[in-house]
Write a protein that holds these residues in place. Structure first.
Motif, PDB file in Angstrom:
ATOM      1  N   ILE A 180       0.877  -1.176   0.000  1.00  0.00           N
ATOM      2  CA  ILE A 180       0.000   0.000   0.000  1.00  0.00           C
ATOM      3  C   ILE A 180       0.913   1.224   0.000  1.00  0.00           C
ATOM      4  O   ILE A 180       1.780   1.356   0.874  1.00  0.00           O
ATOM      5  N   LEU A 181       0.730   2.087  -0.983  1.00  0.00           N
ATOM      6  CA  LEU A 181       1.578   3.264  -1.166  1.00  0.00           C
ATOM      7  C   LEU A 181       0.713   4.511  -0.993  1.00  0.00           C
ATOM      8  O   LEU A 181      -0.414   4.544  -1.484  1.00  0.00           O
ATOM      9  N   TRP A 182       1.229   5.528  -0.326  1.00  0.00           N
ATOM     10  CA  TRP A 182       0.396   6.707  -0.110  1.00  0.00           C
ATOM     11  C   TRP A 182       1.223   7.949   0.225  1.00  0.00           C
ATOM     12  O   TRP A 182       2.412   7.879   0.502  1.00  0.00           O
ATOM     13  N   LYS A 183       0.504   9.049   0.189  1.00  0.00           N
ATOM     14  CA  LYS A 183       1.011  10.341   0.665  1.00  0.00           C
ATOM     15  C   LYS A 183      -0.079  10.916   1.546  1.00  0.00           C
ATOM     16  O   LYS A 183      -1.251  10.954   1.169  1.00  0.00           O
ATOM     17  N   ARG A 184       0.302  11.369   2.715  1.00  0.00           N
ATOM     18  CA  ARG A 184      -0.667  11.940   3.642  1.00  0.00           C
ATOM     19  C   ARG A 184      -1.157  13.288   3.140  1.00  0.00           C
ATOM     20  O   ARG A 184      -0.436  14.015   2.475  1.00  0.00           O
ATOM     21  N   ARG A 185      -2.375  13.610   3.487  1.00  0.00           N
ATOM     22  CA  ARG A 185      -2.935  14.924   3.182  1.00  0.00           C
ATOM     23  C   ARG A 185      -2.571  15.869   4.314  1.00  0.00           C
ATOM     24  O   ARG A 185      -2.813  15.572   5.474  1.00  0.00           O
ATOM     25  N   ALA A 186      -1.996  16.993   3.992  1.00  0.00           N
ATOM     26  CA  ALA A 186      -1.633  17.979   5.010  1.00  0.00           C
ATOM     27  C   ALA A 186      -2.842  18.836   5.352  1.00  0.00           C
ATOM     28  O   ALA A 186      -3.655  19.155   4.490  1.00  0.00           O
ATOM     29  N   THR A 187      -2.955  19.187   6.620  1.00  0.00           N
ATOM     30  CA  THR A 187      -4.015  20.095   7.049  1.00  0.00           C
ATOM     31  C   THR A 187      -3.459  21.511   7.057  1.00  0.00           C
ATOM     32  O   THR A 187      -2.292  21.743   6.762  1.00  0.00           O
ATOM     33  N   GLN A 188      -4.279  22.461   7.446  1.00  0.00           N
ATOM     34  CA  GLN A 188      -3.846  23.857   7.433  1.00  0.00           C
ATOM     35  C   GLN A 188      -2.657  24.118   8.353  1.00  0.00           C
ATOM     36  O   GLN A 188      -1.820  24.951   8.070  1.00  0.00           O
ATOM     37  N   ASP A 189      -2.563  23.376   9.462  1.00  0.00           N
ATOM     38  CA  ASP A 189      -1.443  23.613  10.370  1.00  0.00           C
ATOM     39  C   ASP A 189      -0.226  22.761  10.017  1.00  0.00           C
ATOM     40  O   ASP A 189       0.748  22.718  10.752  1.00  0.00           O
ATOM     41  N   GLY A 190      -0.287  22.069   8.854  1.00  0.00           N
ATOM     42  CA  GLY A 190       0.854  21.293   8.400  1.00  0.00           C
ATOM     43  C   GLY A 190       0.898  19.873   8.931  1.00  0.00           C
ATOM     44  O   GLY A 190       1.741  19.092   8.533  1.00  0.00           O
TER      45      GLY A 190
END
Length: 197
Positions: A180-190
Motif C-alpha cells: 500500500i503506497l500513499w502520501k498523507r494529506r496535510a491540514t492547514q497547520d501542516g
C-alpha cells in the motif's frame, strides 16, 4: 390470550429493525475494517504464517527500483501493514488476487481505516504459487510481476507517494504480497490529517 399489534405498528417495527440493521451494517463497513483485519491476523489458518523478512525484501526492492528509475525512495511505514497483511490473507483464503477483500471491503475502505485521509493512495497485489522454497528469491520473482505490469509499475514509480506498507503471508510454498503506497494529506497547520474510527 395473545395480544395482536395493529398492522401499522408491525410495519413501523419492521421498518425500525430494518433501519437499525442497515445502520449497523454501514457502521461495520465504515469503521469495522480495522478490527476485522486485526482479528483475522490474530488467528491465522493452519500452515499460514506472516513473513516480515520478505516484507523487508519487497520494500527494499521497491526503493531500489525507484532509485534506478530516478525516483525518491518511499519511507517504509508500519501504519498500513495490518491492512496489507490482511488483504494478502484474504487473497489466500479466497484464492484470488485483487483490491477488494473477499468480505466485501473496497480498497478505499481498507486504506481509510488505517490511514485516514490521504492526498493519494494506491495498492499492488500479487501471488507466487510456483514450486520452490519461499525465500528472498521467490519474493524478488513476485516483485518482477509488478515491474512487468504497466499499472503496477506506474504505482511503484509515482511521484505522488511518500510512504509504503508491505504485507506478506506464506501458505505452504505459496507467497501472497500486498504493498500500500500513499502520501498523507496535510491540514492547514501542516499536520497530517487522520480520521479515526
Amino acid at each position: 390470550m395473545s395480544a395482536r399489534l395493529p398492522r401499522a405498528a408491525v410495519l413501523l417495527l419492521a421498518f425500525t429493525v430494518s433501519l437499525a440493521t442497515s445502520a449497523c451494517t454501514t457502521i461495520g463497513i465504515a469503521g469495522g475494517y480495522r478490527g476485522y483485519a486485526e482479528a483475522m491476523l490474530a488467528s491465522l489458518p493452519q500452515g499460514v504464517k506472516l513473513r516480515p523478512d520478505l516484507e523487508s525484501v519487497l520494500a527494499a526492492e521497491l526503493n531500489a527500483y525507484r532509485k534506478a528509475e530516478g525516483r525518491a525512495p518511499l519511507a517504509a511505514s508500519g501504519d498500513a501493514v495490518v491492512a496489507a497483511r490482511a488483504q494478502a490473507l484474504e487473497m489466500f483464503k479466497g484464492d484470488f488476487v485483487g483490491h477488494e477483500s473477499a468480505s466485501g471491503y473496497r480498497f478505499s475502505q481498507r486504506a481509510d481505516a488505517f490511514l485516514g485521509e490521504t492526498a493519494s493512495v494506491g495498492e499492488n497485489t500479487a501471488r507466487d504459487r510456483l514450486p520452490g522454497p519461499v525465500d528472498a528469491t521467490k519474493a524478488r520473482r513476485l516483485f518482477r510481476q509488478w515491474v512487468d505490469s504497466r499499472g503496477h509499475r506506474r504505482n511503484m514509480l509515482s511521484p505522488d507517494y511518500e510512504e509504503v506498507s508491505t504485507g506478506v503471508i506464506q501458505a505452504g510454498n505459496h507467497l501472497y504480497a500486498v504493498q500500500i503506497l500513499w502520501k498523507r494529506r496535510a491540514t492547514q497547520d501542516g499536520m497530517a490529517a487522520f480520521r479515526s474510527w
